[in-house]
Design a protein around this motif. Structure first.
Motif, mmCIF file in Angstrom:
data_model
loop_
_atom_site.group_PDB
_atom_site.id
_atom_site.type_symbol
_atom_site.label_atom_id
_atom_site.label_comp_id
_atom_site.label_asym_id
_atom_site.label_seq_id
_atom_site.Cartn_x
_atom_site.Cartn_y
_atom_site.Cartn_z
ATOM 1 N N TYR A 1 9.036 3.890 4.168
ATOM 2 C CA TYR A 1 8.592 2.650 3.552
ATOM 3 C C TYR A 1 9.297 2.452 2.192
ATOM 4 O O TYR A 1 8.686 2.153 1.186
ATOM 5 C CB TYR A 1 7.069 2.644 3.410
ATOM 6 N N THR B 1 -2.396 0.948 7.293
ATOM 7 C CA THR B 1 -3.121 1.445 6.106
ATOM 8 C C THR B 1 -2.450 0.900 4.843
ATOM 9 O O THR B 1 -3.127 0.477 3.898
ATOM 10 C CB THR B 1 -3.074 2.989 6.084
ATOM 11 N N ILE C 1 2.218 12.426 8.677
ATOM 12 C CA ILE C 1 2.180 11.025 8.237
ATOM 13 C C ILE C 1 0.977 10.865 7.309
ATOM 14 O O ILE C 1 -0.146 11.208 7.678
ATOM 15 C CB ILE C 1 2.089 10.064 9.436
ATOM 16 N N PHE D 1 6.351 4.043 8.020
ATOM 17 C CA PHE D 1 5.183 4.723 7.448
ATOM 18 C C PHE D 1 5.640 5.629 6.299
ATOM 19 O O PHE D 1 6.839 5.795 6.073
ATOM 20 C CB PHE D 1 4.479 5.571 8.526
ATOM 21 N N PHE E 1 0.410 7.781 5.384
ATOM 22 C CA PHE E 1 -0.073 6.395 5.448
ATOM 23 C C PHE E 1 0.689 5.619 6.510
ATOM 24 O O PHE E 1 1.903 5.435 6.394
ATOM 25 C CB PHE E 1 0.083 5.703 4.081
ATOM 26 N N HIS E 2 -0.029 5.175 7.536
ATOM 27 C CA HIS E 2 0.572 4.329 8.563
ATOM 28 C C HIS E 2 0.745 2.922 8.002
ATOM 29 O O HIS E 2 0.115 2.550 7.008
ATOM 30 C CB HIS E 2 -0.326 4.296 9.800
ATOM 31 N N GLU E 3 1.565 2.148 8.692
ATOM 32 C CA GLU E 3 1.868 0.789 8.240
ATOM 33 C C GLU E 3 0.590 -0.040 8.019
ATOM 34 O O GLU E 3 0.470 -0.737 7.007
ATOM 35 C CB GLU E 3 2.766 0.125 9.293
#
Ligand code: IMP
Ligand code: MG
Length: 180
Positions: free
Chosen positions: A156, A14, A8, A169, A10-12
């Motif tokens: 995303y 971020t 992963i 993400f 970029f998490h949500e």
């Protein structure tokens, strides 16, 4: 679906905090101007929805739909437009939103088509992601969410063969999945 993702990036949360900054910058730049946002479907759907809700300006929204991959992981260089009418952008400040800038062929074709048919007052490009290779692209982005390497990413809004767009993400797809 989650198991197909190797890392992963970029998490949500971020993504959301970066969108706060991008939206603030865009809001300052377009205050008092007649703004039309042109979103490139399908990849920029989530980005568009989350970014625009952070921009408290009067604006118009239009979309263009193009295909450049035809199912693989590399743009073939031919960009096909899938809508009947192009956005009405005469005399407007235009901000194009796309998910990712890679070779730049897609955005180059969209920009050329929009400018051939209309006379916008200005035209800028905003992408959520910019690949390293894009620094050589003919089309520079004016606003960039995140810089990434050359890996193939999904989630995303970003797809591989139309899958994974609904992951919340952004992650790198396992290499075994690509080309399966
Ligand atoms: P370009 O024409 O090479 O700049 O490619 C841009 C388009 O290819 C984007 O709008 C995406 O739809 C797609 N794309 C490029 N890289 C990726 C990726 O890593 N994952 C998913 N789609 C990608
Ligand atoms: Mg795509």
């Amino acid at each position: 679906m989650r198991d197909d993702v190797e890392t992963i990036l970029f998490h949500e949360q971020t993504i959301f905090s970066r969108l706060d900054d991008l939206a603030a910058e865009i809001t300052e730049d377009y205050r008092g101007k007649e703004l039309t946002v042109v979103a490139v479907l399908n990849g920029s759907l989530m980005f568009m929805a989350d970014l625009l809700r952070r921009i408290p300006l009067p604006l118009k929204l239009d979309c263009v739909r193009v295909a450049s991959y035809h199912g693989g992981t590399e743009s073939r260089g031919t960009v096909t437009f899938h809508q009947l009418a192009m956005p009405e952008i005469n005399g407007r400040h235009v901000l194009i939103l796309d998910d990712i800038l890679d070779s730049g062929r897609t955005l180059h074709a969209i920009r050329a088509r929009l400018c051939a048919e209309c006379k916008p007052l200005s035209l800028r490009i905003c992408v959520l992601l910019q690949k390293r290779a894009a620094q050589l692209a003919a089309v520079p982005a004016d606003y960039v969410g995140f810089q990434i390497g050359d890996e193939f990413v999904v989630g995303y809004g970003l797809d591989y063969a139309e899958h994974y767009r609904n992951l919340p993400f952004i992650g790198v797809l396992r290499s075994a999945i690509v080309g399966r």
